[in-house]
Write a protein that holds these residues in place. Structure first.
Motif, PDB file in Angstrom:
ATOM      1  N   LEU A  64       0.829  -1.196   0.000  1.00 24.08           N
ATOM      2  CA  LEU A  64       0.000   0.000   0.000  1.00 24.08           C
ATOM      3  C   LEU A  64       0.869   1.253   0.000  1.00 24.08           C
ATOM      4  O   LEU A  64       2.036   1.218   0.382  1.00 24.08           O
ATOM      5  N   ILE A  65       0.275   2.373  -0.423  1.00 23.24           N
ATOM      6  CA  ILE A  65       1.019   3.630  -0.515  1.00 23.24           C
ATOM      7  C   ILE A  65       0.311   4.720   0.281  1.00 23.24           C
ATOM      8  O   ILE A  65      -0.876   4.966   0.085  1.00 23.24           O
ATOM      9  N   SER A  66       1.045   5.354   1.171  1.00 23.53           N
ATOM     10  CA  SER A  66       0.521   6.513   1.900  1.00 23.53           C
ATOM     11  C   SER A  66       1.511   7.660   1.854  1.00 23.53           C
ATOM     12  O   SER A  66       1.131   8.814   1.754  1.00 23.53           O
ATOM     13  N   LEU A  67       2.793   7.322   1.923  1.00 23.05           N
ATOM     14  CA  LEU A  67       3.828   8.336   2.143  1.00 23.05           C
ATOM     15  C   LEU A  67       4.486   8.876   0.872  1.00 23.05           C
ATOM     16  O   LEU A  67       5.420   9.652   0.956  1.00 23.05           O
ATOM     17  N   PRO A 326     -18.435 -10.587   2.878  1.00 22.93           N
ATOM     18  CA  PRO A 326     -16.985 -10.799   2.771  1.00 22.93           C
ATOM     19  C   PRO A 326     -16.303  -9.723   1.921  1.00 22.93           C
ATOM     20  O   PRO A 326     -15.171  -9.326   2.211  1.00 22.93           O
ATOM     21  N   GLU A 327     -17.007  -9.245   0.875  1.00 19.73           N
ATOM     22  CA  GLU A 327     -16.427  -8.227  -0.015  1.00 19.73           C
ATOM     23  C   GLU A 327     -16.123  -6.931   0.728  1.00 19.73           C
ATOM     24  O   GLU A 327     -15.231  -6.177   0.344  1.00 19.73           O
ATOM     25  N   ALA A 328     -16.867  -6.659   1.800  1.00 23.50           N
ATOM     26  CA  ALA A 328     -16.599  -5.472   2.617  1.00 23.50           C
ATOM     27  C   ALA A 328     -15.538  -5.766   3.676  1.00 23.50           C
ATOM     28  O   ALA A 328     -14.609  -4.990   3.894  1.00 23.50           O
ATOM     29  N   ALA A 329     -15.653  -6.921   4.327  1.00 20.56           N
ATOM     30  CA  ALA A 329     -14.728  -7.261   5.408  1.00 20.56           C
ATOM     31  C   ALA A 329     -13.278  -7.347   4.935  1.00 20.56           C
ATOM     32  O   ALA A 329     -12.358  -6.874   5.606  1.00 20.56           O
ATOM     33  N   PHE A 330     -13.080  -7.936   3.746  1.00 22.67           N
ATOM     34  CA  PHE A 330     -11.717  -8.152   3.257  1.00 22.67           C
ATOM     35  C   PHE A 330     -11.169  -6.972   2.448  1.00 22.67           C
ATOM     36  O   PHE A 330      -9.985  -6.947   2.126  1.00 22.67           O
ATOM     37  N   ALA A 331     -12.009  -6.001   2.111  1.00 21.28           N
ATOM     38  CA  ALA A 331     -11.559  -4.889   1.265  1.00 21.28           C
ATOM     39  C   ALA A 331     -10.647  -3.928   2.018  1.00 21.28           C
ATOM     40  O   ALA A 331      -9.733  -3.339   1.446  1.00 21.28           O
ATOM     41  N   GLY A 332     -10.924  -3.760   3.313  1.00 24.25           N
ATOM     42  CA  GLY A 332     -10.075  -2.894   4.123  1.00 24.25           C
ATOM     43  C   GLY A 332      -9.028  -3.722   4.845  1.00 24.25           C
ATOM     44  O   GLY A 332      -8.710  -4.839   4.437  1.00 24.25           O
ATOM     45  N   THR A 333      -8.499  -3.188   5.933  1.00 23.31           N
ATOM     46  CA  THR A 333      -7.551  -3.940   6.753  1.00 23.31           C
ATOM     47  C   THR A 333      -8.335  -4.814   7.727  1.00 23.31           C
ATOM     48  O   THR A 333      -9.076  -4.303   8.567  1.00 23.31           O
ATOM     49  N   PHE A 334      -8.196  -6.111   7.579  1.00 17.72           N
ATOM     50  CA  PHE A 334      -8.925  -7.103   8.374  1.00 17.72           C
ATOM     51  C   PHE A 334      -8.017  -7.491   9.547  1.00 17.72           C
ATOM     52  O   PHE A 334      -7.016  -8.158   9.373  1.00 17.72           O
ATOM     53  N   HIS A 335      -8.381  -7.032  10.752  1.00 18.50           N
ATOM     54  CA  HIS A 335      -7.551  -7.264  11.944  1.00 18.50           C
ATOM     55  C   HIS A 335      -7.959  -8.549  12.644  1.00 18.50           C
ATOM     56  O   HIS A 335      -9.149  -8.780  12.895  1.00 18.50           O
ATOM     57  N   VAL A 336      -6.982  -9.369  12.999  1.00 16.38           N
ATOM     58  CA  VAL A 336      -7.243 -10.595  13.755  1.00 16.38           C
ATOM     59  C   VAL A 336      -6.261 -10.684  14.920  1.00 16.38           C
ATOM     60  O   VAL A 336      -5.050 -10.472  14.744  1.00 16.38           O
ATOM     61  N   PRO A 360      -0.898 -12.141  16.265  1.00 13.64           N
ATOM     62  CA  PRO A 360      -1.602 -10.929  15.841  1.00 13.64           C
ATOM     63  C   PRO A 360      -1.249 -10.616  14.378  1.00 13.64           C
ATOM     64  O   PRO A 360      -0.081 -10.539  14.025  1.00 13.64           O
ATOM     65  N   PHE A 361      -2.274 -10.444  13.544  1.00 16.38           N
ATOM     66  CA  PHE A 361      -2.001 -10.137  12.145  1.00 16.38           C
ATOM     67  C   PHE A 361      -3.133  -9.327  11.545  1.00 16.38           C
ATOM     68  O   PHE A 361      -4.229  -9.219  12.101  1.00 16.38           O
ATOM     69  N   GLU A 362      -2.844  -8.740  10.396  1.00 14.96           N
ATOM     70  CA  GLU A 362      -3.859  -8.025   9.632  1.00 14.96           C
ATOM     71  C   GLU A 362      -3.676  -8.380   8.165  1.00 14.96           C
ATOM     72  O   GLU A 362      -2.583  -8.771   7.747  1.00 14.96           O
ATOM     73  N   MET A 363      -4.732  -8.234   7.403  1.00 14.31           N
ATOM     74  CA  MET A 363      -4.656  -8.609   5.994  1.00 14.31           C
ATOM     75  C   MET A 363      -5.628  -7.765   5.182  1.00 14.31           C
ATOM     76  O   MET A 363      -6.514  -7.104   5.725  1.00 14.31           O
ATOM     77  N   TYR A 364      -5.408  -7.795   3.878  1.00 17.26           N
ATOM     78  CA  TYR A 364      -6.348  -7.105   2.998  1.00 17.26           C
ATOM     79  C   TYR A 364      -6.318  -7.772   1.635  1.00 17.26           C
ATOM     80  O   TYR A 364      -5.356  -8.467   1.276  1.00 17.26           O
ATOM     81  N   ILE A 386      -4.828 -12.285  -1.209  1.00 16.49           N
ATOM     82  CA  ILE A 386      -4.801 -11.842   0.190  1.00 16.49           C
ATOM     83  C   ILE A 386      -3.346 -11.597   0.587  1.00 16.49           C
ATOM     84  O   ILE A 386      -2.470 -12.431   0.330  1.00 16.49           O
ATOM     85  N   THR A 387      -3.112 -10.450   1.193  1.00 19.79           N
ATOM     86  CA  THR A 387      -1.808 -10.131   1.760  1.00 19.79           C
ATOM     87  C   THR A 387      -1.955 -10.074   3.276  1.00 19.79           C
ATOM     88  O   THR A 387      -2.809  -9.362   3.789  1.00 19.79           O
ATOM     89  N   VAL A 388      -1.134 -10.848   3.974  1.00 20.32           N
ATOM     90  CA  VAL A 388      -1.169 -10.889   5.443  1.00 20.32           C
ATOM     91  C   VAL A 388       0.113 -10.274   5.983  1.00 20.32           C
ATOM     92  O   VAL A 388       1.204 -10.547   5.477  1.00 20.32           O
ATOM     93  N   PHE A 389      -0.039  -9.431   7.006  1.00 19.90           N
ATOM     94  CA  PHE A 389       1.125  -8.810   7.643  1.00 19.90           C
ATOM     95  C   PHE A 389       1.042  -9.098   9.136  1.00 19.90           C
ATOM     96  O   PHE A 389       0.140  -8.622   9.819  1.00 19.90           O
TER      97      PHE A 389
END
Length: 515
Positions: A64-67, A326-336, A360-364, A386-389
């Protein structure tokens, strides 16, 4: 006339920062050479066909790009389409979930109120967002200017009546701010993740590394919104590479630099001369490249904690919460497993040399926002990526047996995500012709091996403050080394880290200003 081995600037490494520097310098009329040890351009910002049997080009390491400043886009004539995600984040708990929307404030408010802490929880969350916005507005433009002192910055905040803002973000541990304004363990955790991504730290760390990491996640282009690059990270690299070629930059792949001696850059089969040498790699590499430094080639920064998983899905899995698709849940950052308490416990367990009990992980899902990274056939079949971080998976945990430990983390991932799904995610993952699931895991040790990141630290060093941290840095660009002709243009520079192009551009400004 220059020969084939004489250049104004040699850049070591073709990641996005090196490409940005190359473009600025070539545009100013400099003769530039980029040396890349791999057989491809782009470093960690590349897109790759990770699963050979499928036409899916994943942003394998960064996503992703923010900076990345708009000014760099404009200066270099880049036309990268950055797409907003409709959903900022989704955090499941029990049979419910916390949903933060990028488009619908009322939806976000209702979800936060459902946590059971009343209006004050929403107001506290909004207060922190307002603080972030005001901080970003004051600091962001300075990222492309020479460094000012901490005292100068403090006075500037005081002059604007923002002393409390300064104290909360720069002087006191981030955990205090979060605990003061929100009460829910879940919402606290969502806020804390921005202070922990890739950093070996915790909410109340006296070093304030968590604060620095948090600020880099919330100041980008004064909004802090993390955007999806259309076409994946490879689209950014391709445009920068093409621009550099048009400007006359020379590229040499499969050209690993072995030594630097004075103004000479030495590869296996050639020696190049340059007035300036830019290192688009970890600063610690200098200790290996410069002969007199080789006796102290030791990385003394903190170890990386990132754990990456890339997955190709045949379809999105169904989730237990019937109130969200699922299309909404996975579209943003999915925190687990990322509530505040879980993150603090995972950090302590990792510091004690143990794999965190709960991962602890997050994915999108990139393809829900941009499906151009898939072939027409895969799109028609409904494939997704799916990308998991992962957090707190410290480098040292993988040294004894990397493969075995990665398998354990994969199992922890499956347990974590499947707790909130109606069906095992394994049933949704694509399989190759051998029947193998299409996923890959990258530990911090792999990141060191694959990308040369010291101890797998994705930022090369601990992230720096946005101000000069020593008197000698005041008025400098934050790219300087002890050698006048050698500059750092990668993530290890001051104000480096993430996909920003900032150190690349600042190194170019230093070159163009002269010694």
């Amino acid at each position: 006339m220059h020969s084939e081995t004489h250049f104004d600037t040699v850049i070591i490494g073709s990641g996005h920062n090196g490409l940005v520097a190359a473009c600025y310098l070539a545009k100013a009329g400099k003769k530039v050479l980029v040396l890349e040890k791999n057989d491809y351009i782009g470093g960690a910002t590349t897109s790759q066909k990770t699963f050979p049997e499928f036409e899916a080009y994943l942003s394998r390491y960064s996503y992703l790009i923010s900076l990345f400043p708009q000014k760099i886009m404009d200066d270099l004539g880049l036309e990268i389409e950055l797409l907003s995600r409709k959903i900022a984040s989704y955090t499941p708990f029990d049979a419910n979930g916390l949903l933060i929307s990028n488009e619908n404030t009322e939806l976000s408010k209702a979800s936060i109120l459902a946590l059971g802490y009343g209006e004050t929880e929403w107001e506290g969350y909004q207060h922190i967002l307002s603080m972030q916005s005001r901080f970003a507005a004051l600091v962001w433009d300075s990222m492309l200017k020479p460094l000012k002192s901490k005292d100068d910055w403090k006075k500037q905040f005081e002059k604007r009546g923002e002393q409390n803002l300064w104290n909360a973000f720069v002087e006191e541990p981030l955990g205090l701010l979060i605990e003061k304004h929100v009460k829910s363990d879940i919402l606290r955790g969502v806020l804390l993740t921005d202070g922990k991504i890739g950093a070996n730290t915790h909410a109340f760390d006296d070093s304030l590394l968590q604060n620095k990491t948090f600020l880099y996640h919330i100041i980008g282009n004064k909004t802090g919104e993390w955007l999806v690059p259309k076409g994946g990270m490879g689209a950014l690299v391709r445009q920068l590479h093409q621009k550099a070629l048009e400007l006359g930059v020379v590229f040499k792949t499969n050209s690993e630099v072995k030594r630097i001696v004075g103004d000479c850059v030495i590869t296996e089969d050639k020696t190049y001369n340059a007035e300036f040498i830019l290192l688009n790699a970890a600063p610690q590499l200098l200790k290996k490249l410069i002969p007199e430094k080789q006796l102290i080639a030791k990385y003394d920064g903190t170890e990386g904690t990132a754990f990456k998983i890339n997955i190709l899905l045949e379809r999105l899995p169904k989730i237990r919460n019937k109130n969200i698709k699922p299309e909404a849940a996975f579209a943003g950052t999915f925190h687990v497993n990322q509530n505040f308490t879980q993150q603090e416990l995972a950090y302590r367990e990792a510091q004690n040399g143990n794999l965190p009990t709960v991962f602890p992980f997050e994915m999108y899902c990139h393809t829900l926002t941009d499906n151009s990274i898939l072939s027409d056939e895969l799109n028609e079949r409904g494939f997704q990526t799916i990308t998991v971080f992962g957090l707190d998976m410290a480098y040292g945990l993988f040294l004894e047996n990397n493969d075995k430990t990665k398998k354990l983390v994969w199992q922890k991932f499956l347990m974590g995500i499947n707790a909130f799904l109606e069906e095992p995610i394994e049933d949704c993952i694509a399989k190759n012709s051998k029947g193998e699931l299409c996923y890959e895991c990258k530990s911090a040790l792999d990141l060191e091996t694959d990308l040369g990141l010291p101890k797998g630290n994705i930022f090369h060093n601990d992230l720096s403050w946005f101000f000069a941290e020593a008197e000698s840095e005041i008025g400098k660009w934050g790219v300087e080394t002890e050698y006048e002709n050698i500059l750092i243009c990668g993530s290890g520079a001051k104000r480096g880290g993430a996909v920003s192009g900032i150190p690349g551009r600042n190194a170019a400004m230093k070159v163009l200003a002269g010694k």
